[in-house]
Design an enzyme around this catalytic site. Structure first.
Site: not given
Ligand code: AMP
Length: 402
Positions: A7, A90, A179, A240, A383
């Site tokens: 990742n 990823r 995601h 965010r 993940e």
């Protein structure tokens, strides 16, 4: 088969080495602060953890360091690099093109490159990670797993913005969602735990971490999600904004803010940090709220209220709703946030169990009462395991044939 999961972010590479199909983690770690003088490698194998601080100039060198420690006589997990048959990467943006994970070839690389335009903060680093792995492990099969892939099943009615249609035709401006690997993983896991066929399972998955998104999953497929064209839309996040009136941007532009400032404002200075004025970290905010800080309290409340609102929205497209699943650093670890989101939803058949919510015992747990129509669950995301699974599934037939 040994599968290395990579990742690669802007200044870090995280990795996990799996033995597949058993799914056993042989080693894991990260190189952080790539490009700095005090880059840090952390490596765990069995019960041993090593940390090394030394300058790591770029991602290629970081990959070199990771591979070195994986075969290290004391700290390593394997005898030689040739044991790594597959590397799963990823990749954040796969556009409309990739509906699932792909073995990397020139065409796939060219597409990931093309989508740099859509994900300038992520895809370039993912590409560098793939190239570094190709360089260092030329015989391994490289597999790309896209954050967007799970959401390619979202129908037009949910992905189309009410902008002039030409913008979709010309620039592919639409909702993509992110995601995806996490939403898919926890949705599948919840179906297994409830003993329902994964393709007959309806759930709302809430990935609440530093980045936050929700997905409406019908018959095992994503049919809507809170993130949009970029990972800025939807829920309130660490820094965010999530949803807000875009006219605020015109207003601020009128007041003298330029594009760069507005971008930084929305992506780096808003969310939990923006409202509280002190932190983007939920743990810190919970502590401050407990001490009486009103803006920390407000930030937590706005955050939770937004999730609640999306649950309401997604309820209208899932019939029946089998489960609501919480995952991510906040979803997995904050009983307070889960309570603010789930309490007093009895009128919707969602009956929250406050006591089960507080229990620390299990990593995977049910936090709804036995008589709830909808099961509420906490499921830690994984993940990396999902990427390792995809990489193994794609690579095993190829490896066998050669
Ligand atoms: P992630 O991006 O998934 O690693 O999630 C990071 C977020 O999870 C941060 O806001 C952390 O403060 C939050 N988090 C982690 N552990 C806890 C905890 N025990 N209680 C509340 N929030 C937590």
């Amino acid at each position: 088969m040994k599968v290395l999961v990579i990742n690669a972010g802007s200044s870090s590479i995280k990795y996990q080495l799996y033995d597949m199909p058993a799914g056993q983690v042989l080693a894991k770690g990260s190189v952080e602060k790539i490009g700095d003088d005090d880059s840090k490698l952390t490596h765990r194998c069995g019960s041993q953890t090593t940390t090394r601080e030394e300058a790591v100039a770029d991602h290629k060198m970081a990959m070199q360091r990771i591979l070195e420690i994986l075969v290290d006589k004391q700290m390593g997990a394997i005898a030689e690099l040739a044991e790594i048959a597959t590397v799963g990467h990823r990749v954040v943006h796969g556009g409309e093109e990739f509906t699932g994970s792909m073995i990397v070839d020139d065409r796939v690389l060219a597409s990931i490159e093309k989508f740099v335009d859509l994900a300038p903060l992520h895809n370039p680093h993912n590409l560098v990670g793939i190239r570094a792995a190709q360089d260092k492990l030329p015989d391994a099969i490289q597999v790309a797993c896209f954050d967007t892939a799970f959401h390619t099943s979202i129908p037009e009615v949910a992905y189309m913005y009410a902008l002039p249609y030409e913008l979709y035709e010309k620039y592919r401006v639409r909702r993509y969602g992110f995601h995806g690997t996490s939403h898919r993983y926890v949705a599948r896991r919840a179906a297994t735990l409830m003993d329902i066929d994964k393709y007959q399972f309806n759930t709302i998955t809430c990935h609440l971490g530093n980045g936050c998104s929700m997905a409406a999953v019908r018959n095992g497929r994503s049919i809507d999600t809170s993130m949009g064209f970029t990972p800025l839309e939807g829920l309130v996040m660490g820094t965010r904004t999530g949803d807000f009136d875009p006219a605020i941007l015109f207003y601020l532009a009128d007041k003298g803010y330029d594009m760069g400032q507005l971008n930084t404002l929305c992506n780096k200075k808003s969310g939990l940090l923006g409202i509280s004025g002190v932190s983007n970290d939920m743990r810190t905010l919970e502590q401050l709220a407990e001490e009486g800080n009103p803006r920390a309290k407000l930030a937590i409340e706005v955050f939770s209220y937004r999730v609640r609102k999306y649950i309401g929205a997604f309820l209208t497209v899932l019939n029946p709703l089998h489960a609501i699943v919480f995952t991510g650093g906040i979803g997995e670890n904050s009983p307070l946030v889960r309570k603010l989101i789930c309490q007093d939803l009895d009128h919707l058949g969602i009956r929250f169990d406050a006591q089960a919510n507080e229990t620390e015992k299990a990593r995977e747990k049910t936090i709804s009462s036995a008589d709830s129509d909808v099961r509420i669950m906490v499921i830690p995301t994984n993940e990396e395991e999902a990427i390792a699974g995809d990489a193994f599934e794609l690579a095993a037939p190829v490896a066998k044939a050669t």
